[in-house]
Design a protein around this motif. Structure first.
Motif, PDB file in Angstrom:
ATOM      1  N   GLY A 139       0.782  -1.230   0.000  1.00  0.00           N
ATOM      2  CA  GLY A 139       0.000   0.000   0.000  1.00  0.00           C
ATOM      3  C   GLY A 139       0.806   1.267   0.000  1.00  0.00           C
ATOM      4  N   GLY A 140       2.113   1.163   0.117  1.00  0.00           N
ATOM      5  CA  GLY A 140       2.933   2.362   0.068  1.00  0.00           C
ATOM      6  C   GLY A 140       2.969   2.944  -1.333  1.00  0.00           C
ATOM      7  N   GLY A 141       3.563   4.131  -1.436  1.00  0.00           N
ATOM      8  CA  GLY A 141       3.670   4.764  -2.743  1.00  0.00           C
ATOM      9  C   GLY A 141       4.000   6.230  -2.621  1.00  0.00           C
ATOM     10  N   LEU A 142       3.853   6.920  -3.739  1.00  0.00           N
ATOM     11  CA  LEU A 142       4.132   8.354  -3.815  1.00  0.00           C
ATOM     12  C   LEU A 142       2.804   9.100  -3.796  1.00  0.00           C
ATOM     13  N   VAL A 143       2.702  10.081  -2.923  1.00  0.00           N
ATOM     14  CA  VAL A 143       1.470  10.851  -2.801  1.00  0.00           C
ATOM     15  C   VAL A 143       1.829  12.309  -2.525  1.00  0.00           C
ATOM     16  N   GLN A 144       0.983  13.201  -2.943  1.00  0.00           N
ATOM     17  CA  GLN A 144       1.218  14.621  -2.674  1.00  0.00           C
ATOM     18  C   GLN A 144       0.824  14.960  -1.238  1.00  0.00           C
ATOM     19  N   VAL A 159       0.163  -5.747  17.793  1.00  0.00           N
ATOM     20  CA  VAL A 159       0.823  -5.350  16.558  1.00  0.00           C
ATOM     21  C   VAL A 159       1.157  -3.870  16.594  1.00  0.00           C
ATOM     22  N   GLY A 160       2.073  -3.496  15.733  1.00  0.00           N
ATOM     23  CA  GLY A 160       2.445  -2.094  15.661  1.00  0.00           C
ATOM     24  C   GLY A 160       2.888  -1.720  14.273  1.00  0.00           C
ATOM     25  N   TRP A 161       2.779  -0.459  13.973  1.00  0.00           N
ATOM     26  CA  TRP A 161       3.365   0.131  12.766  1.00  0.00           C
ATOM     27  C   TRP A 161       4.511   1.041  13.212  1.00  0.00           C
ATOM     28  N   PHE A 162       5.651   0.870  12.567  1.00  0.00           N
ATOM     29  CA  PHE A 162       6.828   1.683  12.827  1.00  0.00           C
ATOM     30  C   PHE A 162       7.266   2.299  11.503  1.00  0.00           C
ATOM     31  N   ARG A 163       8.106   3.311  11.594  1.00  0.00           N
ATOM     32  CA  ARG A 163       8.653   3.885  10.369  1.00  0.00           C
ATOM     33  C   ARG A 163      10.086   4.301  10.594  1.00  0.00           C
ATOM     34  N   GLN A 164      10.826   4.352   9.490  1.00  0.00           N
ATOM     35  CA  GLN A 164      12.211   4.782   9.547  1.00  0.00           C
ATOM     36  C   GLN A 164      12.509   5.642   8.333  1.00  0.00           C
ATOM     37  N   ALA A 165      12.872   6.870   8.599  1.00  0.00           N
ATOM     38  CA  ALA A 165      13.257   7.797   7.545  1.00  0.00           C
ATOM     39  C   ALA A 165      14.769   7.737   7.356  1.00  0.00           C
ATOM     40  N   VAL A 224      -3.692  -6.152   9.332  1.00  0.00           N
ATOM     41  CA  VAL A 224      -3.599  -4.919  10.104  1.00  0.00           C
ATOM     42  C   VAL A 224      -3.511  -3.776   9.105  1.00  0.00           C
ATOM     43  N   TYR A 225      -4.192  -2.689   9.414  1.00  0.00           N
ATOM     44  CA  TYR A 225      -4.236  -1.562   8.487  1.00  0.00           C
ATOM     45  C   TYR A 225      -3.710  -0.301   9.169  1.00  0.00           C
ATOM     46  N   LEU A 226      -3.182   0.577   8.355  1.00  0.00           N
ATOM     47  CA  LEU A 226      -2.830   1.909   8.816  1.00  0.00           C
ATOM     48  C   LEU A 226      -3.392   2.882   7.790  1.00  0.00           C
ATOM     49  N   GLN A 227      -4.478   3.529   8.161  1.00  0.00           N
ATOM     50  CA  GLN A 227      -5.072   4.543   7.304  1.00  0.00           C
ATOM     51  C   GLN A 227      -4.403   5.874   7.601  1.00  0.00           C
ATOM     52  N   MET A 228      -3.870   6.499   6.574  1.00  0.00           N
ATOM     53  CA  MET A 228      -3.127   7.749   6.742  1.00  0.00           C
ATOM     54  C   MET A 228      -3.783   8.831   5.894  1.00  0.00           C
ATOM     55  N   ILE A 229      -4.143   9.928   6.530  1.00  0.00           N
ATOM     56  CA  ILE A 229      -4.710  11.062   5.818  1.00  0.00           C
ATOM     57  C   ILE A 229      -3.876  12.304   6.123  1.00  0.00           C
ATOM     58  N   SER A 230      -4.127  13.358   5.381  1.00  0.00           N
ATOM     59  CA  SER A 230      -3.409  14.632   5.584  1.00  0.00           C
ATOM     60  C   SER A 230      -1.907  14.416   5.667  1.00  0.00           C
ATOM     61  N   LEU A 231      -1.390  13.638   4.751  1.00  0.00           N
ATOM     62  CA  LEU A 231       0.033  13.288   4.780  1.00  0.00           C
ATOM     63  C   LEU A 231       0.909  14.512   4.564  1.00  0.00           C
ATOM     64  N   LYS A 232       2.050  14.502   5.228  1.00  0.00           N
ATOM     65  CA  LYS A 232       3.015  15.593   5.170  1.00  0.00           C
ATOM     66  C   LYS A 232       4.337  15.067   4.616  1.00  0.00           C
ATOM     67  N   PRO A 233       5.153  15.925   4.032  1.00  0.00           N
ATOM     68  CA  PRO A 233       6.461  15.463   3.549  1.00  0.00           C
ATOM     69  C   PRO A 233       7.288  14.781   4.648  1.00  0.00           C
ATOM     70  N   GLU A 234       7.151  15.215   5.879  1.00  0.00           N
ATOM     71  CA  GLU A 234       7.903  14.593   6.963  1.00  0.00           C
ATOM     72  C   GLU A 234       7.409  13.194   7.327  1.00  0.00           C
ATOM     73  N   ASP A 235       6.311  12.755   6.726  1.00  0.00           N
ATOM     74  CA  ASP A 235       5.854  11.375   6.901  1.00  0.00           C
ATOM     75  C   ASP A 235       6.588  10.410   5.969  1.00  0.00           C
ATOM     76  N   THR A 236       7.405  10.937   5.093  1.00  0.00           N
ATOM     77  CA  THR A 236       8.174  10.095   4.172  1.00  0.00           C
ATOM     78  C   THR A 236       9.097   9.176   4.944  1.00  0.00           C
ATOM     79  N   ALA A 237       8.955   7.871   4.702  1.00  0.00           N
ATOM     80  CA  ALA A 237       9.736   6.868   5.426  1.00  0.00           C
ATOM     81  C   ALA A 237       9.386   5.491   4.882  1.00  0.00           C
ATOM     82  N   VAL A 297       6.011  11.322   0.431  1.00  0.00           N
ATOM     83  CA  VAL A 297       5.046  12.412   0.350  1.00  0.00           C
ATOM     84  C   VAL A 297       5.753  13.624  -0.243  1.00  0.00           C
ATOM     85  N   SER A 298       5.285  14.059  -1.378  1.00  0.00           N
ATOM     86  CA  SER A 298       5.904  15.205  -2.055  1.00  0.00           C
ATOM     87  C   SER A 298       5.215  16.502  -1.631  1.00  0.00           C
TER      88      SER A 298
END
Length: 124
Positions: free
Chosen positions: A8-13, A34-40, A79-92, A122-123
């Motif tokens: 489900g990842g990808g490039l989004v504005q 369960v958990g969702w983690f991220r690494q930039a 397990v799902y992670l719904q992400m809205i209002s994405l910001k460039p700093e969410d890139t990871a 996130v661009s």
């Protein structure tokens, strides 16, 4: 053993939305937290959201509260992670993880099983 696979990842504005899915297989997934983690790039891995075995207890990092929602389907073993209002700093790279207890956990060293990760960009 538990196997996890994210998608489900990808490039989004900036301002856009994505839904990440973690498909699980193996023993007793429904009884595991369960958990969702991220690494930039250049940064340490950090927790984004976590769920107890039945979804009754949820945790969100302060930087995603109100924007991200974790949910799970113990019948479908997903397990799902719904992400809205994405910001460039969410890139990871976003990782799904599971651990051997039903109680919620937010420390990555407490998790035994990890997916391979999915890139979210996130661009601006």
């Amino acid at each position: 053993q538990v196997q996890l696979s994210e998608s489900g990842g990808g490039l989004v504005q900036a301002g856009g939305s994505l839904r990440l899915t973690c498909a699980a297989s193996g023993r007793s997934f429904s009884s595991r937290s369960v958990g969702w983690f991220r690494q930039a790039p250049g940064k340490e891995r950090e927790v984004v959201a976590a769920s107890s075995w039945n979804g009754d207890n949820l945790y969100y990092a302060a930087f995603v509260k109100g924007r991200f929602t974790i949910s799970r389907d113990n019948i479908a073993n997903k397990v799902y992670l719904q992400m809205i209002s994405l910001k460039p700093e969410d890139t990871a790279v976003y990782f799904c993880a599971a651990r051997g207890t039903p109680r919620i956990g937010i420390v990555d060293s407490e998790y035994e099983y990890w997916g391979q990760g999915t890139q979210v960009t996130v661009s601006s």
